[in-house]
Write an enzyme that holds these catalytic residues in place. Structure first.
Site, mmCIF file in Angstrom:
data_model
loop_
_atom_site.group_PDB
_atom_site.id
_atom_site.type_symbol
_atom_site.label_atom_id
_atom_site.label_comp_id
_atom_site.label_asym_id
_atom_site.label_seq_id
_atom_site.Cartn_x
_atom_site.Cartn_y
_atom_site.Cartn_z
ATOM 1 N N LYS A 10 0.814 -1.218 0.000
ATOM 2 C CA LYS A 10 0.000 0.000 0.000
ATOM 3 C C LYS A 10 0.853 1.276 0.000
ATOM 4 C CE LYS A 10 -4.019 -2.179 2.210
ATOM 5 N NZ LYS A 10 -5.113 -1.960 3.184
ATOM 6 N N TYR A 50 -12.478 -2.219 -4.135
ATOM 7 C CA TYR A 50 -13.034 -2.300 -2.784
ATOM 8 C C TYR A 50 -14.560 -2.208 -2.779
ATOM 9 C CZ TYR A 50 -8.496 -2.067 -0.379
ATOM 10 O OH TYR A 50 -7.257 -2.345 0.121
ATOM 11 N N ASN A 113 -2.112 0.272 6.667
ATOM 12 C CA ASN A 113 -1.674 -1.001 7.244
ATOM 13 C C ASN A 113 -0.790 -1.811 6.300
ATOM 14 O OD1 ASN A 113 -3.667 -1.885 5.520
ATOM 15 N ND2 ASN A 113 -4.758 -3.119 7.036
ATOM 16 N N HIS A 116 -2.380 -5.360 1.614
ATOM 17 C CA HIS A 116 -3.663 -6.037 1.449
ATOM 18 C C HIS A 116 -3.385 -7.463 1.018
ATOM 19 C CE1 HIS A 116 -7.654 -7.142 0.022
ATOM 20 N NE2 HIS A 116 -7.036 -7.646 -1.031
ATOM 21 N N GLU A 127 -9.409 -11.014 -7.596
ATOM 22 C CA GLU A 127 -8.498 -9.874 -7.422
ATOM 23 C C GLU A 127 -7.312 -9.966 -8.367
ATOM 24 O OE1 GLU A 127 -9.810 -9.071 -2.770
ATOM 25 O OE2 GLU A 127 -7.751 -9.706 -3.186
HETATM 26 P P1 CMP Z 1 -7.694 -4.402 3.419
HETATM 27 O O1 CMP Z 1 -7.260 -5.816 3.673
HETATM 28 O O2 CMP Z 1 -7.033 -3.712 2.297
HETATM 29 O O3 CMP Z 1 -9.265 -4.362 3.200
HETATM 30 C C1 CMP Z 1 -10.059 -3.228 3.527
HETATM 31 C C2 CMP Z 1 -9.272 -2.158 4.218
HETATM 32 O O4 CMP Z 1 -10.017 -1.143 4.855
HETATM 33 C C3 CMP Z 1 -8.447 -2.765 5.309
HETATM 34 O O5 CMP Z 1 -7.400 -3.530 4.760
HETATM 35 C C4 CMP Z 1 -8.026 -1.521 6.106
HETATM 36 O O6 CMP Z 1 -6.799 -0.995 5.675
HETATM 37 C C5 CMP Z 1 -9.109 -0.510 5.743
HETATM 38 N N1 CMP Z 1 -9.802 0.010 6.913
HETATM 39 C C6 CMP Z 1 -9.816 1.300 7.281
HETATM 40 N N2 CMP Z 1 -10.545 1.462 8.380
HETATM 41 C C7 CMP Z 1 -10.994 0.246 8.732
HETATM 42 C C8 CMP Z 1 -11.818 -0.249 9.799
HETATM 43 N N3 CMP Z 1 -12.314 0.561 10.747
HETATM 44 N N4 CMP Z 1 -12.064 -1.573 9.831
HETATM 45 C C9 CMP Z 1 -11.575 -2.403 8.885
HETATM 46 N N5 CMP Z 1 -10.797 -1.985 7.853
HETATM 47 C C10 CMP Z 1 -10.518 -0.680 7.789
#
Ligand code: CMP
Length: 139
Positions: A10, A50, A113, A116, A127
């Site tokens: 990311k 998403y 984070n 993904h 995906e």
């Molecule tokens: P990802 O695995 O990319 O899938 C959805 C993303 O939403 C997740 O990782 C997080 O980075 C992001 N995200 C942001 N806020 C939240 C939240 N409160 N709960 C879950 N995912 C979140």
């Protein structure tokens, strides 16, 4: 050999020049990078990727973040690749992630984070196809 999963490094990680560090942790966990490209997603691309989270309160911020800089999309191959990748990534929220995982060691927040990873083999196939043609994947 094995199965395939899909990964995104990311914008928080590309910004901090952690592409190599993340990839090393994936490789050390037994995953092989069989396709990789650095892209800057369009808003439409990120919203489509998403789409499953469209109704979530964090959707707008998530899309803004994912287009805030370049990402590296990858296809990973290995024994039980989807689960193996989820294990090395750690919990979505780095505060909950186990020591030694990518998110515990490198991530900044639940949004920024670092990685993904697909959450099922079915989603992995969807995906992968969203970003790669089969001839771009070299096992
Ligand atoms: P990802 O695995 O990319 O899938 C959805 C993303 O939403 C997740 O990782 C997080 O980075 C992001 N995200 C942001 N806020 C939240 C939240 N409160 N709960 C879950 N995912 C979140």
């Amino acid at each position: 050999a094995g199965t395939r999963t899909f990964s995104i490094i990311k914008p928080d990680a590309t910004k901090r020049n952690l592409t190599g560090a993340v990839t090393k942790m994936l490789e050390d966990a037994g995953l092989r990078v069989v396709a990789s490209k650095r892209i800057h997603m369009t808003r439409e691309q990120a919203e489509g990727f998403y789409a499953v989270h469209k109704e979530r309160p964090f959707f707008g911020e998530l899309v803004d973040f994912m287009i805030s800089g370049p990402v590296v999309v990858q296809v990973l191959e290995g024994e039980n690749a989807m689960q193996r990748n989820r294990d090395i990534m750690g919990a979505t929220n780095p505060a909950d992630a186990a020591p030694g995982t990518i998110r515990k060691e490198l991530a900044e927040s639940i949004e920024a984070n670092t990685v993904h990873g697909s959450d099922s083999d079915e989603n992995a196939a969807i995906e992968i196809a969203y970003f790669f043609n089969e001839d771009e994947i070299v096992g």
